[in-house]
Design an enzyme around this catalytic site. Sequence first.
Site, PDB file in Angstrom:
ATOM      1  CB  VAL F  77     -23.925   3.064  22.152  1.00  0.00           C
ATOM      2  CG1 VAL F  77     -23.731   3.082  23.813  1.00  0.00           C
ATOM      3  CG2 VAL F  77     -25.332   3.573  21.975  1.00  0.00           C
ATOM      4  CB  CYS F  78     -18.444   4.520  23.363  1.00  0.00           C
ATOM      5  SG  CYS F  78     -16.657   3.976  23.893  1.00  0.00           S
ATOM      6  CB  ILE F  79     -18.115  -1.439  23.249  1.00  0.00           C
ATOM      7  CG1 ILE F  79     -18.685  -2.768  23.914  1.00  0.00           C
ATOM      8  CG2 ILE F  79     -16.933  -1.289  22.973  1.00  0.00           C
ATOM      9  CD1 ILE F  79     -18.246  -3.742  23.171  1.00  0.00           C
TER      10      ILE F  79
END
Lengths: 100, 100, 128, 128, 130, 130
Positions: F77-79
């Site tokens: 998941v992209c931070i």
Amino acid sequence: MLHTVNKSPFEKNSLESCLRLSKEGCAVLLFEDAVYGALKGTQLEATVVEALKSKKMYVLLPDIEARGMRAEDVISGVQTVDYAGFVDLVAEKATVQAWL
Amino acid sequence: MLHTVNKSPFEKNSLESCLRLSKEGCAVLLFEDAVYGALKGTQLEATVVEALKSKKMYVLLPDIEARGMRAEDVISGVQTVDYAGFVDLVAEKATVQAWL
Amino acid sequence: MDGEGGVIKKFLYVNRKAPYGTIYALESLEVVLIGAAFEQDVSLVFIDDGVYQLKKGQQTTVDSGIGVKDFSKTYRALEGYDVEKLYVDKKSMEMRGLSTSDLNVDVEVLDDAQMADLMAQQDIILSF
Amino acid sequence: MDGEGGVIKKFLYVNRKAPYGTIYALESLEVVLIGAAFEQDVSLVFIDDGVYQLKKGQQTTVDSGIGVKDFSKTYRALEGYDVEKLYVDKKSMEMRGLSTSDLNVDVEVLDDAQMADLMAQQDIILSF
Amino acid sequence: MKFSIMVNEGPYQHQSSDSAYQFTKAALEKGHEIFRVFFYHDGVNNATCLTVPPQDDRHVVNRWSELSKKYNLDLVVCIAAAQRRGILDDNEAKRQGKNASNIAEGFRISGLGQLIEAGIQADRLVVFGD
Amino acid sequence: MKFSIMVNEGPYQHQSSDSAYQFTKAALEKGHEIFRVFFYHDGVNNATCLTVPPQDDRHVVNRWSELSKKYNLDLVVCIAAAQRRGILDDNEAKRQGKNASNIAEGFRISGLGQLIEAGIQADRLVVFGD
């Protein structure tokens, strides 16, 4: 090269842009709401029939069936595939471009 | 009656359907990405100029300016409003329909 | 950060959406900036409403206008990241009455065939 | 549940999106079902790809097809909730090569002027 | 005049919530009453207290919370849509056996009937979506 | 062959996550390797552990978690996108001073570099979005 289109061509311009900017001999897969573009008897049929002259067109059958249509409603020349067939298309072609 | 359209008319058919299914004398407000439809010099200009003959057209200025255009880029006859003007339009008309 | 076994791939970022109405333009740019550190062969194309991302004179802040930050100046910073191959679709520009002088950055205008060729040469295509 | 001071308003639900590609069709239907208890004067219109919501023969389950539940039979249950005024847009049907016999439920087909009139008569318009 | 507002998309991805906020704020500043703001579809994601946007960007969720505080706004999140998308208050979290809740200040979770009521009670319903 | 997958929309609102799941599952069943599934934009909302969909509907988040467990899938998941939208793991929650985290089993939060790496390392990148 494989192009994927997932938006209804009645609502959005994705398929139109995809067909305009893709090369002869490429493959175009219609899935999700884009499957409406693969049906016989709609106002868009001529566009897809024209595209078939220079491109290979595919449509995801589970998306067709979910929406109340069957393989026999698909324009002749457009090939139906399932998810495994979608995977095969991606593997066969060197690149895939999603027309979001 | 007030109709609101928030999608780019180059990408989606919302403005087209709105203009087709709204009555003479109604008001149409373009905001968010729909503001591109209010600009001079695009391929859609003729559509909006035609609509102006029977409908009142408005465009949200903050959305125009965010996107790098100014009030003077708007087709003559299309009125610019700010958010307070948007509120006034909703209050003036008996119903509002969003063409999502 | 080319520690990926020295592989250099052709990465293409395809931008087809207008700024502000949706976040795709901004978050696409964030990928381009991070991706620049990987020293790949990067190109950006702007098609359909994507060409509006590069429009000069965008004007909004968190406290004025539509209440959203103007991020258009970041496109001008791309050069500093060695991201220099920016292309716009000719027909998309014409439909919108835009010329390259309306844009924030230097771009090359491609016709249908040139754009199709460019896309066909890529290894990885990120669509936004 | 007409305890709202006996007010009866004309509620119009406008459905313009295809089923499954997005959730709007399903969640619109959920509002219609809950709303039925309020005994308002309810109409539903189906325009553009919205007409596809009513297509006969939809076929998918959580474990087959696209892995999403088929909710199309719920439209047939609307009558039981006294939701009986369903209209489709003539031009949208024609563009898609559809006739009323392709649809799950009885609908009235309206031309442009009739549809515009119907919309203009409403008090509250919910768009999906 | 009395308005109700419906918001159909989440924060940041679409401009809908921003536009709805600007409209609501302008209406309140002009002296209109907002009967209710109803969050539906992905709109329920406007009600999470866990967002941490970049410091130079707007804070969509806090904007709504602050407007709610200032004007005593009724911000209602559809329960069915919220359950699908993972927005829970303490009661719902307990009932569903989840060990965390994430509803932001000023929002409350309730049924779709609140949307219909918003349509009945207000003079206008304005819908913001995709 | 080695695939990477990118998912740009959240659960339920769009079919993108469902299509990506069906594609990924079919690829794995055919013996292909999935290098990584990267969740970006609203796609990060696929990683919340707080969803409670209706019992007769699919559970989009759990489907991903279960596929991850079965095939040891890397779900990233992209931070930056996750912070904007309120998806946090325990570390992030602590760092941001939030009293809850909501990441589902099998997902991990990391940077955008993981997407570029996914493009470099895999033979194909397939994007699912709106």
